[in-house]
Scaffold this motif. Structure first.
Motif, mmCIF file in Angstrom:
data_model
loop_
_atom_site.group_PDB
_atom_site.id
_atom_site.type_symbol
_atom_site.label_atom_id
_atom_site.label_comp_id
_atom_site.label_asym_id
_atom_site.label_seq_id
_atom_site.Cartn_x
_atom_site.Cartn_y
_atom_site.Cartn_z
ATOM 1 N N LYS A 1 53.042 26.544 36.100
ATOM 2 C CA LYS A 1 52.910 26.216 37.522
ATOM 3 C C LYS A 1 51.576 25.527 37.819
ATOM 4 C CE LYS A 1 56.006 29.869 38.926
ATOM 5 N NZ LYS A 1 56.204 31.099 39.651
ATOM 6 N N GLY A 2 50.987 24.877 36.827
ATOM 7 C CA GLY A 2 49.798 24.076 37.079
ATOM 8 C C GLY A 2 48.466 24.693 36.719
ATOM 9 N N ALA A 3 48.419 25.969 36.385
ATOM 10 C CA ALA A 3 47.171 26.613 35.970
ATOM 11 C C ALA A 3 47.500 27.693 34.946
ATOM 12 C CB ALA A 3 46.450 27.228 37.166
ATOM 13 N N TRP A 4 46.551 27.960 34.076
ATOM 14 C CA TRP A 4 46.710 29.007 33.070
ATOM 15 C C TRP A 4 46.155 30.293 33.649
ATOM 16 C CZ3 TRP A 4 45.168 24.041 32.103
ATOM 17 C CH2 TRP A 4 46.018 23.285 31.286
ATOM 18 N N MET A 5 46.972 31.325 33.663
ATOM 19 C CA MET A 5 46.585 32.602 34.246
ATOM 20 C C MET A 5 45.992 33.520 33.183
ATOM 21 S SD MET A 5 47.291 32.350 37.368
ATOM 22 C CE MET A 5 47.522 30.632 37.778
ATOM 23 N N ILE A 6 44.903 34.168 33.538
ATOM 24 C CA ILE A 6 44.247 35.135 32.669
ATOM 25 C C ILE A 6 44.265 36.466 33.404
ATOM 26 C CG2 ILE A 6 42.077 35.780 31.557
ATOM 27 C CD1 ILE A 6 41.486 32.719 31.397
ATOM 28 N N ALA A 7 44.938 37.443 32.825
ATOM 29 C CA ALA A 7 45.118 38.734 33.491
ATOM 30 C C ALA A 7 43.817 39.532 33.556
ATOM 31 C CB ALA A 7 46.196 39.546 32.786
ATOM 32 N N ASP A 8 43.000 39.447 32.505
ATOM 33 C CA ASP A 8 41.772 40.238 32.443
ATOM 34 C C ASP A 8 40.647 39.382 31.887
ATOM 35 O OD1 ASP A 8 39.650 41.967 31.674
ATOM 36 O OD2 ASP A 8 41.048 43.641 31.511
ATOM 37 N N ILE A 9 39.720 39.013 32.726
ATOM 38 C CA ILE A 9 38.610 38.147 32.340
ATOM 39 C C ILE A 9 37.811 38.743 31.184
ATOM 40 C CG2 ILE A 9 37.150 39.095 34.183
ATOM 41 C CD1 ILE A 9 36.919 35.486 32.964
ATOM 42 N N ALA A 10 37.589 40.054 31.185
ATOM 43 C CA ALA A 10 36.789 40.682 30.132
ATOM 44 C C ALA A 10 37.495 40.598 28.782
ATOM 45 C CB ALA A 10 36.484 42.133 30.486
ATOM 46 N N THR A 11 38.782 40.867 28.760
ATOM 47 C CA THR A 11 39.537 40.778 27.509
ATOM 48 C C THR A 11 39.512 39.354 26.976
ATOM 49 O OG1 THR A 11 40.970 42.590 28.187
ATOM 50 C CG2 THR A 11 41.797 41.147 26.436
#
Length: 134
Positions: free
Chosen positions: A49-59
């Motif tokens: 959908k146009g962007a890469w999602m990262i569920a947990d920035i720290a991981t």
């Protein structure tokens, strides 16, 4: 409508196909995330959908993946961004810190660890398959 898993798997296959078309040896590695290109392992991230999602920035920023292949399948033709892991993680961390400094507390969910990567954030690595020549 394809599921998230189907979109991700299609993106992995597209990345392998694109690498093969550019003269690299390439194959899927494992069931979920990785591909091998010229004997080097890379993590694939797919934006449906146009962007890469990262569920947990720290991981994400704690990972040690050497190379990421970001595949954007949100438009008619897929786009590929081949990013060095350390640089990508540094950029994501920096953008996230700037965002948090600007908003202070997340507006909808103060506990959220979510962040995202926009195509303009990785434009310098678009179609840079030479990362596998090094």
């Amino acid at each position: 409508m394809p599921t998230h898993q189907q979109t991700h798997q299609a993106g992995r296959h597209l990345a392998v196909g694109q690498a093969l078309l550019r003269g690299h040896r390439a194959s899927l590695a494992g069931a979920q995330t990785f591909i091998d290109i010229d004997g080097r392992r890379a993590a694939v991230m797919v934006a449906g959908k146009g962007a890469w999602m990262i569920a947990d920035i720290a991981t994400f920023t704690d990972s040690t993946v050497a190379t990421y292949v970001l595949v954007d399948v949100s438009e008619a033709h897929p786009r590929f961004f081949i990013a060095p892991g350390d640089e990508l993680r540094h950029d994501v961390r920096q953008r996230h810190q700037q965002f948090m400094a600007r908003v202070g507390v997340r507006p909808r969910n103060s506990e959220s660890r979510h962040t995202k990567i926009e195509p303009q954030d990785v434009a310098q690595w678009e179609v840079d398959w030479s990362a596998f020549d090094r």
